[in-house]
Scaffold this motif. Structure first.
Motif, mmCIF file in Angstrom:
data_model
loop_
_atom_site.group_PDB
_atom_site.id
_atom_site.type_symbol
_atom_site.label_atom_id
_atom_site.label_comp_id
_atom_site.label_asym_id
_atom_site.label_seq_id
_atom_site.Cartn_x
_atom_site.Cartn_y
_atom_site.Cartn_z
ATOM 1 N N LEU A 1 -23.432 0.685 -59.819
ATOM 2 C CA LEU A 1 -24.185 0.118 -58.707
ATOM 3 C C LEU A 1 -23.246 -0.319 -57.577
ATOM 4 O O LEU A 1 -23.547 -0.123 -56.393
ATOM 5 N N LYS A 2 -22.103 -0.876 -57.944
ATOM 6 C CA LYS A 2 -21.107 -1.274 -56.939
ATOM 7 C C LYS A 2 -20.580 -0.048 -56.205
ATOM 8 O O LYS A 2 -20.369 -0.081 -54.985
ATOM 9 N N ARG A 3 -20.370 1.048 -56.935
ATOM 10 C CA ARG A 3 -19.900 2.281 -56.303
ATOM 11 C C ARG A 3 -20.925 2.797 -55.291
ATOM 12 O O ARG A 3 -20.561 3.247 -54.201
ATOM 13 N N ILE A 4 -22.203 2.708 -55.653
ATOM 14 C CA ILE A 4 -23.265 3.155 -54.742
ATOM 15 C C ILE A 4 -23.245 2.331 -53.458
ATOM 16 O O ILE A 4 -23.288 2.873 -52.350
ATOM 17 N N THR A 5 -23.177 1.012 -53.600
ATOM 18 C CA THR A 5 -23.208 0.147 -52.418
ATOM 19 C C THR A 5 -21.925 0.239 -51.607
ATOM 20 O O THR A 5 -21.935 -0.043 -50.404
ATOM 21 N N THR A 6 -20.828 0.653 -52.255
ATOM 22 C CA THR A 6 -19.558 0.795 -51.543
ATOM 23 C C THR A 6 -19.482 2.105 -50.778
ATOM 24 O O THR A 6 -19.042 2.147 -49.623
ATOM 25 N N GLU A 7 -19.925 3.193 -51.401
ATOM 26 C CA GLU A 7 -19.786 4.521 -50.813
ATOM 27 C C GLU A 7 -20.941 4.912 -49.895
ATOM 28 O O GLU A 7 -20.819 5.868 -49.126
ATOM 29 N N PHE A 8 -22.049 4.168 -49.974
ATOM 30 C CA PHE A 8 -23.211 4.502 -49.151
ATOM 31 C C PHE A 8 -23.675 3.285 -48.366
ATOM 32 O O PHE A 8 -23.537 2.154 -48.825
ATOM 33 N N SER A 9 -24.207 3.565 -47.215
ATOM 34 C CA SER A 9 -24.870 2.521 -46.443
ATOM 35 C C SER A 9 -26.286 2.408 -46.994
ATOM 36 O O SER A 9 -27.182 3.156 -46.584
ATOM 37 N N VAL A 10 -26.460 1.505 -47.949
ATOM 38 C CA VAL A 10 -27.732 1.408 -48.661
ATOM 39 C C VAL A 10 -28.846 1.001 -47.700
ATOM 40 O O VAL A 10 -28.719 0.046 -46.938
ATOM 41 N N LYS A 11 -29.932 1.753 -47.748
ATOM 42 C CA LYS A 11 -31.056 1.529 -46.853
ATOM 43 C C LYS A 11 -31.826 0.274 -47.274
ATOM 44 O O LYS A 11 -31.964 -0.002 -48.472
ATOM 45 N N PRO A 12 -32.348 -0.474 -46.314
ATOM 46 C CA PRO A 12 -33.106 -1.683 -46.655
ATOM 47 C C PRO A 12 -34.374 -1.382 -47.456
ATOM 48 O O PRO A 12 -34.892 -2.261 -48.147
ATOM 49 N N HIS A 13 -34.862 -0.141 -47.369
ATOM 50 C CA HIS A 13 -36.067 0.223 -48.123
ATOM 51 C C HIS A 13 -35.727 0.846 -49.472
ATOM 52 O O HIS A 13 -36.606 1.396 -50.132
ATOM 53 N N HIS A 14 -34.464 0.774 -49.885
ATOM 54 C CA HIS A 14 -34.050 1.236 -51.207
ATOM 55 C C HIS A 14 -33.694 0.033 -52.078
ATOM 56 O O HIS A 14 -32.923 -0.833 -51.667
#
Length: 281
Positions: free
Chosen positions: A73-86
């Motif tokens: 989960l940390k990798r996802i939030t680090t490598e991607f600009s997580v959308k507010p609707h995700h």
């Protein structure tokens, strides 16, 4: 809101499927469930299953899996600009793989499973693994299977191979409809036959149903005469630069002829074309 199940074994294949899913659903409000299943193991003893203690399972399987899921989960939030609707949730389970998937599909009201495949074997084949094959066949939920080399691009064209022998229910085709609508894709309906015979009345009715159901999209119907269904589909996919192949699992004989070669675990396409498998609910 869509509920998407992302099974992961922390491999490169499953990471690629997660990346594909994030981009595929980029504009869609989604809850993503990252699931890791530690499959039940058995020790033969008088033909009875050996059940591990709860503490043993927690310390040996569950805690390490939770730690890996947090890192994922940390990798996802680090490598991607997580959308507010995700939104993301992590799940761990100690169970038979398919049973776990099936249970979570019901409990979390999953709309789609997105999972990766294993690596290539030979020049054309891809081994999708027994877990993915079992999910395709045994879990009544739309599944998007992402080969390890698949990269998300605009879905300009989606292929839908069919023999027109099924009468399609609206609910069955809804996932494909949603994809065409969300990505402004055209639909290429493909019928492969080894004879020049015309369609039966029942087949024509089913073709007309597809035409009516997908009338708002750029939908084209193609017929290829070829004794080898696998070769015909693959040539069509390559010649048109198809970005995704959609199929109905209920039509098992035709489904297997198109996707699999010799064994259910072997897929005849190259390693970059995802395929959507739709089920009756």
């Amino acid at each position: 809101m869509k509920n998407i199940l992302l099974p992961t074994d922390f491999s490169d294949n499953s990471w690629n499927a997660i990346v594909y899913a994030l981009k595929f659903f980029e504009k869609t409000t989604c809850t993503f469930y990252l699931l890791h299943v530690n499959s039940l193991s058995y020790v033969a003893a008088n033909e009875s299953p050996y059940i591990q203690t709860k503490d043993f399972v927690e310390n040996t399987f569950t805690k390490p899996a939770k730690k890996q899921l947090r890192s994922l989960l940390k990798r996802i939030t680090t490598e991607f600009s997580v959308k507010p609707h995700h939104h993301f949730f992590t799940l761990t389970d100690y169970n038979f793989f398919v049973d776990s998937i099936r249970n979570h599909v019901v409990e979390k009201k999953i709309d789609m499973i997105v999972m990766g495949t294993k690596g290539a074997s030979g020049l054309k084949k891809v081994i999708i693994g027994s877990n993915a094959a079992d999910v395709i066949r045994r879990v009544q939920c739309p599944a998007l299977v992402v080969p390890e080399d698949a990269k998300f691009t605009d879905l300009e064209e989606v292929a839908f191979p069919t023999d027109y022998l099924l009468t399609y229910a609206v609910d069955l085709l809804q996932p494909l409809y949603n994809i065409l609508e969300a990505h402004n894709s055209s639909l290429q309906v493909l019928h492969v036959t080894n004879r020049e015979d015309t369609l039966t009345m029942a087949q024509q009715d089913n073709k007309d149903l597809l035409s009516e159901y997908f009338h708002k999209f750029d939908t084209k119907f193609h017929k290829l005469t070829n004794r080898n269904v696998e070769d015909a589909i693959e040539c069509f996919v390559q010649s048109r630069d198809i970005k995704m192949v959609a199929m109905v699992a209920k039509n098992l004989n035709y489904f297997q002829r198109i996707l699999f070669h010799n064994k259910i675990e072997e897929m005849t396409y190259h390693t970059h074309i995802p395929f959507l498998v739709m089920h009756d609910k």
